[in-house]
Scaffold this active site. Sequence first.
Site, PDB file in Angstrom:
ATOM      1  N   CYS A   1      63.610  36.858   9.910  1.00 35.69           N
ATOM      2  CA  CYS A   1      64.678  37.560   9.196  1.00 35.69           C
ATOM      3  C   CYS A   1      64.629  39.059   9.426  1.00 35.69           C
ATOM      4  O   CYS A   1      65.641  39.749   9.307  1.00 35.69           O
ATOM      5  CB  CYS A   1      64.594  37.260   7.701  1.00 35.69           C
ATOM      6  SG  CYS A   1      63.130  37.944   6.904  1.00 35.69           S
ATOM      7  N   GLY A   2      63.439  39.618   9.693  1.00 29.12           N
ATOM      8  CA  GLY A   2      63.326  41.050   9.929  1.00 29.12           C
ATOM      9  C   GLY A   2      63.334  41.901   8.673  1.00 29.12           C
ATOM     10  O   GLY A   2      63.400  43.125   8.745  1.00 29.12           O
TER      11      GLY A   2
END
Length: 203
Positions: A118-119
């Site tokens: 997802c970062g």
Amino acid sequence: MATEEDLPVVLPPTYTRQKVYRWPSGETVDDAIADEVPISITYNGISHVVMMASPELLEEFAVGFSLSERIIPDISHIYDIQVKEGCGNGLVVEMEISPRCFFKLKEHRRSMVGRTGCGICGVESLKDVELKPEPLEHTYQFDMNFYQPAMKYFEQVQKVGQVTGSTHAMLAFTPDGEFLGGTEDVGPHFFIALIPISLSRAT
């Protein structure tokens, strides 16, 4: 005469043999367990992040991490890189980067957890979640006719996984199906760092 510091670091094994307990049979058997160790990445003498990873390809990992985190725009800003022993069973990748990149890094240092898909994990505040990614210079389309032939390369790359059954693997290909290379690790976050360096070496 070479000093002890000049000698290359002997990396620990990527897996070890252990006695494991099988449930529900109660049988104790010998099994292979994939190993991971804490890896510290430092820039110009300042520790930046510690991540768990398999003890191999550490220079590639550090370079790819630096590219994917935009600490450096390209590898010309890396002046030196060395792998050294750390505390306990940890390892340290010491990098010397250009003053311009190091100044930018000091301006934007943050407590960071290893990137996931997802970062989001590791950002300092919510305002950092709304990052607008820069447009890619190139867009690639992979012909699915190459997909099945590509799968055979996992056997070539996933050496530890064949023994332990517990590693992830990454393969890189050109759009026309040419195999560029690949690697494996106990954690998938490793590949976010390795993909940029794999592709940069192939171009």
